[in-house]
Design a protein around this motif. Sequence first.
Motif, PDB file in Angstrom:
ATOM      1  N   GLY A 178     -11.496 -47.140  24.940  1.00  0.00           N
ATOM      2  CA  GLY A 178     -10.650 -47.750  23.780  1.00  0.00           C
ATOM      3  C   GLY A 178     -10.863 -49.006  23.399  1.00  0.00           C
ATOM      4  O   GLY A 178      -9.899 -49.579  22.966  1.00  0.00           O
ATOM      5  N   LEU A 179     -12.341 -49.641  23.467  1.00  0.00           N
ATOM      6  CA  LEU A 179     -12.372 -51.173  23.227  1.00  0.00           C
ATOM      7  C   LEU A 179     -13.139 -51.169  21.961  1.00  0.00           C
ATOM      8  O   LEU A 179     -13.880 -50.312  21.483  1.00  0.00           O
ATOM      9  CB  LEU A 179     -13.010 -51.699  24.617  1.00  0.00           C
ATOM     10  N   SER A 180     -13.226 -52.207  21.313  1.00  0.00           N
ATOM     11  CA  SER A 180     -14.225 -52.618  20.295  1.00  0.00           C
ATOM     12  C   SER A 180     -15.550 -52.909  20.844  1.00  0.00           C
ATOM     13  O   SER A 180     -15.642 -52.966  22.322  1.00  0.00           O
ATOM     14  CB  SER A 180     -13.740 -53.777  19.530  1.00  0.00           C
ATOM     15  N   TYR A 181     -16.330 -52.739  20.012  1.00  0.00           N
ATOM     16  CA  TYR A 181     -17.704 -52.919  20.800  1.00  0.00           C
ATOM     17  C   TYR A 181     -18.023 -54.416  21.378  1.00  0.00           C
ATOM     18  O   TYR A 181     -18.764 -54.216  22.453  1.00  0.00           O
ATOM     19  CB  TYR A 181     -18.944 -52.745  19.680  1.00  0.00           C
ATOM     20  N   GLN A 182     -17.591 -55.173  20.798  1.00  0.00           N
ATOM     21  CA  GLN A 182     -17.460 -56.505  21.406  1.00  0.00           C
ATOM     22  C   GLN A 182     -16.866 -56.867  22.742  1.00  0.00           C
ATOM     23  O   GLN A 182     -17.522 -57.315  23.735  1.00  0.00           O
ATOM     24  CB  GLN A 182     -17.215 -57.820  20.506  1.00  0.00           C
ATOM     25  N   GLU A 183     -15.629 -56.114  22.802  1.00  0.00           N
ATOM     26  CA  GLU A 183     -14.897 -55.961  24.063  1.00  0.00           C
ATOM     27  C   GLU A 183     -15.727 -55.292  25.003  1.00  0.00           C
ATOM     28  O   GLU A 183     -15.520 -55.642  26.270  1.00  0.00           O
ATOM     29  CB  GLU A 183     -13.632 -55.304  23.767  1.00  0.00           C
ATOM     30  N   ALA A 184     -16.142 -54.132  24.724  1.00  0.00           N
ATOM     31  CA  ALA A 184     -16.936 -53.111  25.675  1.00  0.00           C
ATOM     32  C   ALA A 184     -18.246 -54.219  26.301  1.00  0.00           C
ATOM     33  O   ALA A 184     -18.625 -53.845  27.498  1.00  0.00           O
ATOM     34  CB  ALA A 184     -17.358 -52.073  24.892  1.00  0.00           C
ATOM     35  N   GLY A 185     -18.821 -54.867  25.161  1.00  0.00           N
ATOM     36  CA  GLY A 185     -20.171 -55.472  25.750  1.00  0.00           C
ATOM     37  C   GLY A 185     -19.611 -56.601  26.839  1.00  0.00           C
ATOM     38  O   GLY A 185     -20.291 -56.737  27.876  1.00  0.00           O
ATOM     39  N   LEU A 186     -18.594 -57.536  26.390  1.00  0.00           N
ATOM     40  CA  LEU A 186     -18.077 -58.454  27.393  1.00  0.00           C
ATOM     41  C   LEU A 186     -17.604 -57.762  28.842  1.00  0.00           C
ATOM     42  O   LEU A 186     -17.796 -58.569  29.621  1.00  0.00           O
ATOM     43  CB  LEU A 186     -17.046 -59.069  26.605  1.00  0.00           C
ATOM     44  N   ALA A 187     -16.870 -56.704  28.790  1.00  0.00           N
ATOM     45  CA  ALA A 187     -16.341 -56.342  29.929  1.00  0.00           C
ATOM     46  C   ALA A 187     -17.282 -55.629  30.940  1.00  0.00           C
ATOM     47  O   ALA A 187     -17.506 -55.883  31.979  1.00  0.00           O
ATOM     48  CB  ALA A 187     -15.527 -55.007  29.633  1.00  0.00           C
ATOM     49  N   LYS A 188     -18.525 -55.162  30.106  1.00  0.00           N
ATOM     50  CA  LYS A 188     -19.572 -54.673  30.923  1.00  0.00           C
ATOM     51  C   LYS A 188     -20.004 -55.803  31.568  1.00  0.00           C
ATOM     52  O   LYS A 188     -20.786 -55.575  32.709  1.00  0.00           O
ATOM     53  CB  LYS A 188     -20.626 -53.935  29.939  1.00  0.00           C
ATOM     54  N   LYS A 189     -20.497 -56.963  31.033  1.00  0.00           N
ATOM     55  CA  LYS A 189     -21.172 -58.055  31.545  1.00  0.00           C
ATOM     56  C   LYS A 189     -20.265 -58.764  32.648  1.00  0.00           C
ATOM     57  O   LYS A 189     -20.951 -59.293  33.625  1.00  0.00           O
ATOM     58  CB  LYS A 189     -21.552 -59.046  30.380  1.00  0.00           C
ATOM     59  N   GLN A 190     -18.843 -58.804  32.312  1.00  0.00           N
ATOM     60  CA  GLN A 190     -17.829 -59.392  33.207  1.00  0.00           C
ATOM     61  C   GLN A 190     -17.434 -58.586  34.471  1.00  0.00           C
ATOM     62  O   GLN A 190     -17.107 -59.231  35.383  1.00  0.00           O
ATOM     63  CB  GLN A 190     -16.797 -59.955  32.463  1.00  0.00           C
ATOM     64  N   GLY A 191     -17.698 -57.375  34.294  1.00  0.00           N
ATOM     65  CA  GLY A 191     -17.407 -56.526  35.433  1.00  0.00           C
ATOM     66  C   GLY A 191     -15.973 -56.266  35.538  1.00  0.00           C
ATOM     67  O   GLY A 191     -15.202 -55.764  36.455  1.00  0.00           O
ATOM     68  N   SER A 192     -15.281 -56.247  34.349  1.00  0.00           N
ATOM     69  CA  SER A 192     -13.688 -56.249  34.414  1.00  0.00           C
ATOM     70  C   SER A 192     -13.447 -54.754  33.634  1.00  0.00           C
ATOM     71  O   SER A 192     -12.673 -54.715  32.652  1.00  0.00           O
ATOM     72  CB  SER A 192     -13.235 -57.376  33.350  1.00  0.00           C
ATOM     73  N   LEU A 193     -13.847 -53.943  34.026  1.00  0.00           N
ATOM     74  CA  LEU A 193     -13.674 -52.567  33.700  1.00  0.00           C
ATOM     75  C   LEU A 193     -12.567 -51.669  34.897  1.00  0.00           C
ATOM     76  O   LEU A 193     -12.725 -52.102  36.146  1.00  0.00           O
ATOM     77  CB  LEU A 193     -14.756 -51.605  33.417  1.00  0.00           C
ATOM     78  N   PRO A 194     -12.286 -50.500  34.392  1.00  0.00           N
ATOM     79  CA  PRO A 194     -11.452 -49.784  35.528  1.00  0.00           C
ATOM     80  C   PRO A 194     -12.104 -49.276  36.716  1.00  0.00           C
ATOM     81  O   PRO A 194     -13.268 -49.295  36.581  1.00  0.00           O
ATOM     82  CB  PRO A 194     -10.745 -48.621  34.635  1.00  0.00           C
ATOM     83  N   ASP A 195     -11.423 -48.948  37.775  1.00  0.00           N
ATOM     84  CA  ASP A 195     -12.065 -48.515  38.930  1.00  0.00           C
ATOM     85  C   ASP A 195     -12.854 -47.299  38.781  1.00  0.00           C
ATOM     86  O   ASP A 195     -13.992 -46.938  39.691  1.00  0.00           O
ATOM     87  CB  ASP A 195     -10.795 -48.204  39.876  1.00  0.00           C
ATOM     88  N   ASP A 196     -12.760 -46.664  37.971  1.00  0.00           N
ATOM     89  CA  ASP A 196     -13.603 -45.230  37.668  1.00  0.00           C
ATOM     90  C   ASP A 196     -14.713 -45.453  36.702  1.00  0.00           C
ATOM     91  O   ASP A 196     -15.655 -44.651  36.674  1.00  0.00           O
ATOM     92  CB  ASP A 196     -12.742 -44.183  37.126  1.00  0.00           C
ATOM     93  N   TYR A 197     -14.964 -46.610  36.466  1.00  0.00           N
ATOM     94  CA  TYR A 197     -16.090 -47.076  35.469  1.00  0.00           C
ATOM     95  C   TYR A 197     -17.583 -46.815  36.191  1.00  0.00           C
ATOM     96  O   TYR A 197     -18.414 -46.013  35.828  1.00  0.00           O
ATOM     97  CB  TYR A 197     -16.154 -48.468  35.172  1.00  0.00           C
ATOM     98  N   GLU A 198     -17.711 -47.087  37.605  1.00  0.00           N
ATOM     99  CA  GLU A 198     -18.719 -47.066  38.345  1.00  0.00           C
ATOM    100  C   GLU A 198     -19.401 -45.641  38.226  1.00  0.00           C
ATOM    101  O   GLU A 198     -20.482 -45.168  38.253  1.00  0.00           O
ATOM    102  CB  GLU A 198     -18.868 -47.835  39.489  1.00  0.00           C
ATOM    103  N   THR A 199     -18.386 -44.756  38.895  1.00  0.00           N
ATOM    104  CA  THR A 199     -18.790 -43.368  39.386  1.00  0.00           C
ATOM    105  C   THR A 199     -18.831 -42.513  37.889  1.00  0.00           C
ATOM    106  O   THR A 199     -19.562 -41.693  37.812  1.00  0.00           O
ATOM    107  CB  THR A 199     -17.814 -42.777  40.285  1.00  0.00           C
ATOM    108  N   GLU A 200     -17.835 -42.860  36.998  1.00  0.00           N
ATOM    109  CA  GLU A 200     -17.740 -41.920  35.798  1.00  0.00           C
ATOM    110  C   GLU A 200     -18.774 -42.279  34.745  1.00  0.00           C
ATOM    111  O   GLU A 200     -19.000 -41.425  33.850  1.00  0.00           O
ATOM    112  CB  GLU A 200     -16.396 -41.813  35.195  1.00  0.00           C
ATOM    113  N   VAL A 201     -19.186 -43.733  34.590  1.00  0.00           N
ATOM    114  CA  VAL A 201     -19.713 -43.930  33.442  1.00  0.00           C
ATOM    115  C   VAL A 201     -21.379 -44.616  33.972  1.00  0.00           C
ATOM    116  O   VAL A 201     -22.319 -44.307  33.361  1.00  0.00           O
ATOM    117  CB  VAL A 201     -19.083 -45.154  32.411  1.00  0.00           C
ATOM    118  N   LEU A 202     -21.208 -45.696  34.813  1.00  0.00           N
ATOM    119  CA  LEU A 202     -22.259 -46.281  35.264  1.00  0.00           C
ATOM    120  C   LEU A 202     -23.127 -45.671  35.756  1.00  0.00           C
ATOM    121  O   LEU A 202     -24.603 -45.457  35.586  1.00  0.00           O
ATOM    122  CB  LEU A 202     -21.967 -47.536  36.051  1.00  0.00           C
TER     123      LEU A 202
END
Length: 295
Positions: A178-202
């Motif tokens: 539920g992030l904006s495109y800009q927020e999603a891009g920044l979070a991806k680069k900074q690694g500031s995403l929820p714990d399930d990001y790596e297994t469920e998305v990345l």
Amino acid sequence: MGNAIKKAVQKANAKTKDAAVAVSGSAVITRSIQMEKGLSDQEMEDVIKVEADQYIPYPLEEVNLDFEVLGDSANDDNLVDVLLAASRSVNVDTRVDALDIAGLSPKIVDIEAYAIERSYQLTKKKTIEHLDDSIVAIIDIGATMTSLNVLQNGQVIYNREQLFGGNQLTEEIQSRYGLSYQEAGLAKKQGSLPDDYETEVLMPFAEIITQQVGRALQFFFSASEFSSVNEVILAGGCASIDGLDSMIQEHLGTPTRVANPFADMSISSHVNTQALSADAPAMMISCGLALRSFD
């Protein structure tokens, strides 16, 4: 784009005003032709203009073209091999206009594949098993486009692009969290995403990349005499995904590594080496452009 370049130059505190840009392979026509030995550059240009319709499917007034003598022809002692490169003027003009907006002086408009070829020379000695006749596949995974450049003896022999890139990961992050495109891009680069990001998305995205790399190589094998490559080098922003090189190596059974054209460079103390290392795979084309002379 011009404003983005201006901000980047200001942030880097760069003093130079000279700049080089590149046109992507899909926007460029290259032909290896043969011409009489001993012609001057002007004479070659005159001949090419007369015979341009044989090589270029656009009116001559709509294209920018250049050529370079590669050396004596292997088939005839009286001829030389000449590389002809042409692109529609709009592809060149938009890049020149962006540099003008950024306050830079456009000195060179290159081709991305040849910039990567030049940059590869910085990493060649790092090759796991460099053979005299080695076939190396460089996969550049950008934001919207993935390009495969295959080099033999350090020279590009094959180039192919496909619509696929890191923006798909950004869009998945945007949708899932539920992030904006800009927020999603920044979070991806900074690694500031929820714990399930790596297994469920990345990791699912990394698996898609692995499949795309395998598919791109199959296109190369079907279009050439080769059935394997000696090494795969990953470039572009997505190449920094942790463990991606190991996944691709296991999938292909081919030595795979992440590009770092800065590995043997002396780095200024003013440069954040950790940030540079993270961005290094995405800088292959930039380094290749920087290696060009403005003469």
